[in-house]
Scaffold this motif. Structure first.
Motif, PDB file in Angstrom:
ATOM      1  N   TYR A 169     -15.388   9.225  17.047  1.00 17.49           N
ATOM      2  CA  TYR A 169     -15.983  10.038  16.981  1.00 17.49           C
ATOM      3  C   TYR A 169     -15.135  11.554  17.169  1.00 17.49           C
ATOM      4  O   TYR A 169     -14.361  11.571  17.808  1.00 17.49           O
ATOM      5  N   GLY A 170     -16.036  12.565  16.382  1.00 17.78           N
ATOM      6  CA  GLY A 170     -15.637  13.593  16.311  1.00 17.78           C
ATOM      7  C   GLY A 170     -14.110  13.644  16.295  1.00 17.78           C
ATOM      8  O   GLY A 170     -13.630  14.575  16.363  1.00 17.78           O
ATOM      9  N   GLU A 171     -13.218  13.059  15.523  1.00 18.97           N
ATOM     10  CA  GLU A 171     -12.412  12.860  14.818  1.00 18.97           C
ATOM     11  C   GLU A 171     -12.387  13.015  13.653  1.00 18.97           C
ATOM     12  O   GLU A 171     -13.187  12.045  12.119  1.00 18.97           O
ATOM     13  N   LEU A 172     -11.910  13.952  13.002  1.00 18.03           N
ATOM     14  CA  LEU A 172     -11.927  14.582  11.474  1.00 18.03           C
ATOM     15  C   LEU A 172     -10.020  14.344  10.908  1.00 18.03           C
ATOM     16  O   LEU A 172      -9.406  14.351  10.896  1.00 18.03           O
ATOM     17  N   VAL A 173     -10.488  12.728   9.957  1.00 19.95           N
ATOM     18  CA  VAL A 173      -8.740  12.328   9.452  1.00 19.95           C
ATOM     19  C   VAL A 173      -8.761  13.292   8.092  1.00 19.95           C
ATOM     20  O   VAL A 173      -9.704  13.171   7.378  1.00 19.95           O
ATOM     21  N   ASN A 174      -7.485  13.820   7.777  1.00 20.34           N
ATOM     22  CA  ASN A 174      -7.376  14.574   7.154  1.00 20.34           C
ATOM     23  C   ASN A 174      -6.399  13.318   5.530  1.00 20.34           C
ATOM     24  O   ASN A 174      -6.680  14.201   4.716  1.00 20.34           O
ATOM     25  N   ARG A 175      -5.328  13.113   5.995  1.00 16.42           N
ATOM     26  CA  ARG A 175      -4.844  12.063   5.376  1.00 16.42           C
ATOM     27  C   ARG A 175      -4.656  10.830   5.703  1.00 16.42           C
ATOM     28  O   ARG A 175      -4.183  10.782   7.209  1.00 16.42           O
ATOM     29  N   VAL A 176      -4.567  10.241   4.885  1.00 12.43           N
ATOM     30  CA  VAL A 176      -3.537   8.017   5.631  1.00 12.43           C
ATOM     31  C   VAL A 176      -2.740   7.789   4.113  1.00 12.43           C
ATOM     32  O   VAL A 176      -3.094   8.215   3.131  1.00 12.43           O
ATOM     33  N   ALA A 177      -2.034   7.149   4.300  1.00 10.25           N
ATOM     34  CA  ALA A 177      -1.009   6.522   3.562  1.00 10.25           C
ATOM     35  C   ALA A 177      -0.252   4.971   4.116  1.00 10.25           C
ATOM     36  O   ALA A 177      -0.769   4.955   5.456  1.00 10.25           O
ATOM     37  N   GLY A 178      -0.026   4.875   3.120  1.00 12.53           N
ATOM     38  CA  GLY A 178      -0.607   2.737   3.471  1.00 12.53           C
ATOM     39  C   GLY A 178      -0.243   2.141   2.587  1.00 12.53           C
ATOM     40  O   GLY A 178      -0.383   2.454   1.466  1.00 12.53           O
ATOM     41  N   PRO A 179       0.320   0.956   2.570  1.00 10.18           N
ATOM     42  CA  PRO A 179       0.370   0.585   1.083  1.00 10.18           C
ATOM     43  C   PRO A 179      -1.800  -0.463   1.496  1.00 10.18           C
ATOM     44  O   PRO A 179      -2.399  -0.427   1.668  1.00 10.18           O
ATOM     45  N   ALA A 180      -1.536  -0.669  -0.291  1.00 12.56           N
ATOM     46  CA  ALA A 180      -2.845  -0.807  -0.810  1.00 12.56           C
ATOM     47  C   ALA A 180      -3.181  -1.855  -1.825  1.00 12.56           C
ATOM     48  O   ALA A 180      -2.361  -1.953  -2.480  1.00 12.56           O
ATOM     49  N   ASP A 181      -4.473  -2.072  -1.599  1.00 14.43           N
ATOM     50  CA  ASP A 181      -4.907  -3.259  -2.833  1.00 14.43           C
ATOM     51  C   ASP A 181      -5.197  -2.333  -4.094  1.00 14.43           C
ATOM     52  O   ASP A 181      -6.285  -1.575  -4.087  1.00 14.43           O
ATOM     53  N   LEU A 182      -4.264  -2.651  -5.424  1.00 15.93           N
ATOM     54  CA  LEU A 182      -5.029  -2.029  -6.477  1.00 15.93           C
ATOM     55  C   LEU A 182      -4.754  -2.444  -7.492  1.00 15.93           C
ATOM     56  O   LEU A 182      -4.829  -1.962  -8.732  1.00 15.93           O
ATOM     57  N   ARG A 183      -6.117  -3.716  -6.809  1.00 14.21           N
ATOM     58  CA  ARG A 183      -6.525  -4.294  -8.342  1.00 14.21           C
ATOM     59  C   ARG A 183      -7.395  -3.471  -8.991  1.00 14.21           C
ATOM     60  O   ARG A 183      -8.011  -2.786  -8.693  1.00 14.21           O
ATOM     61  N   GLY A 184      -7.163  -3.994 -10.508  1.00 12.28           N
ATOM     62  CA  GLY A 184      -8.164  -2.737 -11.518  1.00 12.28           C
ATOM     63  C   GLY A 184      -7.543  -1.993 -12.239  1.00 12.28           C
ATOM     64  O   GLY A 184      -7.711  -1.483 -13.352  1.00 12.28           O
ATOM     65  N   LEU A 185      -6.713  -1.507 -11.521  1.00 12.82           N
ATOM     66  CA  LEU A 185      -5.758  -0.690 -11.483  1.00 12.82           C
ATOM     67  C   LEU A 185      -4.116  -1.053 -12.850  1.00 12.82           C
ATOM     68  O   LEU A 185      -3.594  -2.582 -12.659  1.00 12.82           O
ATOM     69  N   THR A 186      -4.609  -0.282 -14.039  1.00 10.81           N
ATOM     70  CA  THR A 186      -3.099  -0.836 -14.289  1.00 10.81           C
ATOM     71  C   THR A 186      -1.685  -1.655 -13.746  1.00 10.81           C
ATOM     72  O   THR A 186      -1.136  -2.516 -14.274  1.00 10.81           O
ATOM     73  N   TYR A 187      -1.261  -0.356 -11.949  1.00 13.08           N
ATOM     74  CA  TYR A 187       0.010  -1.127 -11.198  1.00 13.08           C
ATOM     75  C   TYR A 187      -1.071  -2.504 -11.070  1.00 13.08           C
ATOM     76  O   TYR A 187       0.283  -3.462 -10.879  1.00 13.08           O
ATOM     77  N   GLY A 188      -1.445  -2.672 -10.689  1.00 14.04           N
ATOM     78  CA  GLY A 188      -1.838  -3.589  -9.782  1.00 14.04           C
ATOM     79  C   GLY A 188      -1.912  -5.655 -11.039  1.00 14.04           C
ATOM     80  O   GLY A 188      -2.079  -6.542 -10.243  1.00 14.04           O
ATOM     81  N   GLU A 237      -0.484  -5.674 -13.604  1.00 12.84           N
ATOM     82  CA  GLU A 237       1.135  -5.617 -13.738  1.00 12.84           C
ATOM     83  C   GLU A 237       1.788  -5.919 -12.189  1.00 12.84           C
ATOM     84  O   GLU A 237       2.710  -7.476 -13.429  1.00 12.84           O
ATOM     85  N   THR A 238       1.507  -5.794 -11.814  1.00 12.09           N
ATOM     86  CA  THR A 238       2.909  -6.310 -10.848  1.00 12.09           C
ATOM     87  C   THR A 238       2.021  -7.275  -9.695  1.00 12.09           C
ATOM     88  O   THR A 238       3.002  -7.607  -9.010  1.00 12.09           O
ATOM     89  N   GLY A 239       0.410  -7.322  -9.996  1.00 13.46           N
ATOM     90  CA  GLY A 239      -0.070  -7.652  -8.808  1.00 13.46           C
ATOM     91  C   GLY A 239       0.157  -7.569  -7.225  1.00 13.46           C
ATOM     92  O   GLY A 239       0.313  -7.888  -6.465  1.00 13.46           O
ATOM     93  N   LYS A 240       1.099  -6.816  -6.552  1.00  8.35           N
ATOM     94  CA  LYS A 240       1.593  -6.154  -5.455  1.00  8.35           C
ATOM     95  C   LYS A 240       0.802  -5.373  -5.166  1.00  8.35           C
ATOM     96  O   LYS A 240       0.921  -4.477  -5.956  1.00  8.35           O
TER      97      LYS A 240
END
Length: 543
Positions: free
Chosen positions: A150-169, A171-174
């Motif tokens: 509550y009341g926390e303004l998140v500005n940036r997040v980093a981590g592993p992501a599912d890139l299905r639908g994109l070229t990288y996803g 070609e690599t499936g990772k």
């Protein structure tokens, strides 16, 4: 490479800023498949760095050398949006007013692995001015970051992501470690048609439902860009409220983040450049009417300009002569809330925020439940005198009851907190009672901050509990040793009613409750019987 999404419909060249120091080498239209795009590239040149004189004065070495920063920007229109891909310093040329706020976050909410997040940067929407960035090299779930929902303004997040639908996803499936904020930092295709497909896939992902994501709360509270279609109406409502129009929304006072310490120690405030008149002085029991009466004399179309140019300076004396703090913009001293099309908009610290109505209702329900935790302590009637020591007199009056002890103005000190109040009154059951006349949002913020600082000091700093017992026994020698765990917020000026609290004050209460639970403390509320002050109705509407 950074990917931004911009409002569509403009000529592509209008999305970029003109930079005098830019040595533009490429500036032309190009085609990606059948999509006409625009690309600019070159070098940003800078003069000697601002620190050159300082380092030369210390070492005698001349650091007077210029620098170059290469940049490239590719603008790709895919209605209703235009995408900006930037390399090097290219992000400096994109007009920030046209950037879709939190575009990257919207993608991340839907695609990040919330069990293995690597970094979260956020800021709190309150008077603490707290900003944090926490990282876990091996990844962590949300619990590891201790994010406030509550009341926390998140500005940036980093981590592993599912890139299905994109070229990288494809070609690599990772998964791939991405970073998201206003921009998206992720691997995109090198071939034109594949890049267009990636951009469309990203747009589709942003439009996906987010019900499955533990990060979905991030989208509930967001800054509003100047280009937002509701900005003109919101600014008009704020201008009306500044002139006393209560139908426009709820207006109140709020302490600016960058002047909390100055305000705490102030004896008065001097208001400068508000309208064509000379500066004037108000005391620390500042009322909303001290501003609205002036704004009424300014035409509505000029009020926001005056809000931006006016300044407040804190003074240590009570007549506004001895300055004790820096000038702060008057726009940071107001909080305002209004609802348009079932969406709540808040003006806070000079910025507009959007809070989804469903989230507002959820917050309200939880605060209403929290406020049911009532204390059974008794308090005398508070009749305001208008004197600066009103609160202290009331605390002393309360302490005349058996088992109560007044600690108001009896400061504790630690290396982390050189000067703070443990509480205003100690109750007969060792309750730590914090007392305040809730005349507006600043008082509500002060009350919550005081309670949190004291509770954290008692739990985390070894000698604070001993200081508390020493102070109490000096006033009540026969008192048994205390180890308090009940925190009471006692208020006059209004009752503890969810309908009398700003949404951001409600968020502050939920955050305080969550913090106290971690500290093994119970939060309770008490309504002090009182005689109302003579003030305008608008000043009483919200804290």
């Amino acid at each position: 490479m950074s990917l931004y999404r911009l409002d569509g419909g403009l000529d592509l060249a209008e999305y970029l800023l003109s930079v005098d120091s830019a040595d533009v080498r490429v500036n032309r239209r190009v085609y990606l498949g059948d999509v006409e795009c625009f690309v600019m590239g070159g070098v940003l040149r800078s003069d000697a760095p601002s620190w050159a004189d300082h380092v030369q004065s210390l070492t005698g070495i001349d650091f007077d050398f210029p620098g170059d920063m290469r940049f490239a920007v590719l603008l790709v229109p895919l209605p209703p949006w235009t995408y900006a891909l930037t390399w090097g310093a290219g992000h400096l040329l994109v007009d920030s007013e046209l950037i879709e706020q939190a575009f990257g976050l919207m993608f991340g909410i839907r695609r990040l692995d919330c069990a293995r997040l690597g970094l979260v940067a956020s800021s709190a929407l309150d008077a603490t001015a707290r900003a944090t960035q926490t990282s876990f090299p091996g990844g962590s779930d949300l619990g590891g970051f201790r994010l406030e929902p509550y009341g926390e303004l998140v500005n940036r997040v980093a981590g592993p992501a599912d890139l299905r639908g994109l070229t990288y996803g494809k070609e690599t499936g990772k998964p791939y470690r991405i970073k998201v904020g206003n921009a998206l930092w992720a691997p995109l295709a090198r071939e034109p048609q594949a890049l267009l497909a990636d951009l469309r896939a990203i747009g589709e992902a942003v439009d996906e439902p987010d019900d499955h994501s533990a990060l979905r709360f991030v989208a509930q509270t967001r800054p509003l860009p100047k280009s937002h279609p509701k900005r003109a109406e919101l600014d008009s409502r704020l201008a009306a409220a500044l002139g006393g129009d209560e139908a426009a929304g709820v207006l109140g006072l709020a302490w600016p983040d960058d002047a909390v310490r100055d305000v705490e120690e102030a004896g008065s405030f001097r208001i400068q450049r508000l309208g064509p008149w000379s500066s004037y002085v108000v005391d620390t029991n500042i009322e909303l009417s001290a501003f609205t009466e002036r704004f009424k004399l300014i035409s509505p179309q000029d009020r926001l300009d005056n809000l931006k140019t006016a300044r407040v300076v804190t003074c240590i004396d009570d007549v506004g002569q001895e300055e004790s703090g820096s000038l702060t913009s008057l726009r940071k001293w107001f909080a305002f809330e209004t609802t348009i099309d079932n969406v709540r908009y808040c003006y806070h610290q000079g910025k507009w925020l959007r809070i989804g109505e469903g989230f507002v209702n959820q917050i309200r329900d939880q605060v209403a439940a929290l406020l049911k935790n009532r204390s059974n302590l008794s308090f005398p009637h508070w009749t305001p005198t208008g004197q600066r020591d009103d609160e202290h007199r009331f605390c002393e009056l309360t302490a005349e009851q058996d088992g109560y002890v007044c600690l108001d103005r009896n400061f504790a000190s630690t290396p982390f907190h050189p000067r703070f109040e443990l509480c205003d009154v100690v109750g007969p059951g060792d309750e730590m009672v914090h007392v305040k006349w809730l005349g507006g949002a600043p008082a509500a913020s002060h009350l919550m901050i005081q309670a949190q600082v004291a509770a954290q000091a008692l739990r985390d700093e070894s000698d604070v509990l001993e200081q508390l017992n020493t102070k109490v026994r000096a006033l009540d020698p026969g008192r048994p040793y205390m180890d308090p765990s009940v925190i009471v917020l006692a208020a006059a000026g209004r009752t503890w009613d969810v309908d009398q609290l700003f949404t951001l004050s409600q968020l502050g209460l939920l955050r305080l409750h969550r913090t106290l639970r971690h500290l093994r403390c119970t939060l309770q509320f008490a309504d002090i019987p009182y005689t109302p002050k003579k003030s305008s109705r608008a000043a009483k509407l919200a804290a």
